[in-house]
Design a protein around this motif. Structure first.
Motif, PDB file in Angstrom:
ATOM      1  N   ARG A  13      -4.973   5.076  54.630  1.00 14.88           N
ATOM      2  CA  ARG A  13      -6.191   5.540  53.966  1.00 14.88           C
ATOM      3  C   ARG A  13      -7.343   5.742  54.940  1.00 14.88           C
ATOM      4  O   ARG A  13      -8.143   6.657  54.806  1.00 14.88           O
ATOM      5  N   THR A  14      -7.455   4.892  55.938  1.00 17.80           N
ATOM      6  CA  THR A  14      -8.599   4.956  56.859  1.00 17.80           C
ATOM      7  C   THR A  14      -8.280   5.675  58.152  1.00 17.80           C
ATOM      8  O   THR A  14      -9.152   5.812  58.991  1.00 17.80           O
ATOM      9  N   ASP A  16      -1.304  -3.451  50.236  1.00 17.30           N
ATOM     10  CA  ASP A  16      -0.511  -3.538  51.454  1.00 17.30           C
ATOM     11  C   ASP A  16      -1.343  -3.037  52.635  1.00 17.30           C
ATOM     12  O   ASP A  16      -2.064  -2.038  52.516  1.00 17.30           O
ATOM     13  N   PHE A  17      -1.258  -3.707  53.764  1.00 20.29           N
ATOM     14  CA  PHE A  17      -2.065  -3.321  54.924  1.00 20.29           C
ATOM     15  C   PHE A  17      -1.731  -1.906  55.388  1.00 20.29           C
ATOM     16  O   PHE A  17      -2.610  -1.170  55.849  1.00 20.29           O
ATOM     17  N   SER A  18      -0.469  -1.506  55.258  1.00 18.15           N
ATOM     18  CA  SER A  18      -0.098  -0.151  55.686  1.00 18.15           C
ATOM     19  C   SER A  18      -0.844   0.903  54.862  1.00 18.15           C
ATOM     20  O   SER A  18      -1.164   1.983  55.364  1.00 18.15           O
TER      21      SER A  18
END
Length: 65
Positions: A59-60, A52-54
């Motif tokens: 994470r980043t 998932d993009f979220s």
């Protein structure tokens, strides 16, 4: 923003007509959702399911500002 307005901005920025045409074509493709078909490309390329993009943003510590 309309294609015409965006094209005018790109012309004013000094981009060549061939580049402008390609950019407009790519953005039209996205806007018309012609690439919206779900496939197994991530799994085939990476050997895992897509994330998932979220989760990537978290994470980043992605910041759009």
């Amino acid at each position: 923003m309309t294609e015409e307005a965006y094209r005018a901005d790109l012309v004013a920025a000094g981009y060549e007509d061939s580049v402008i045409d390609e950019v407009i074509t790519v953005l039209r493709h996205i806007r018309e959702e012609r690439g919206a078909t779900v496939t197994d490309g991530v799994y085939r390329a990476l050997g895992r399911s897509p994330r998932d993009f979220s989760a990537y943003v978290t994470r980043t510590d992605f910041d759009v500002a």
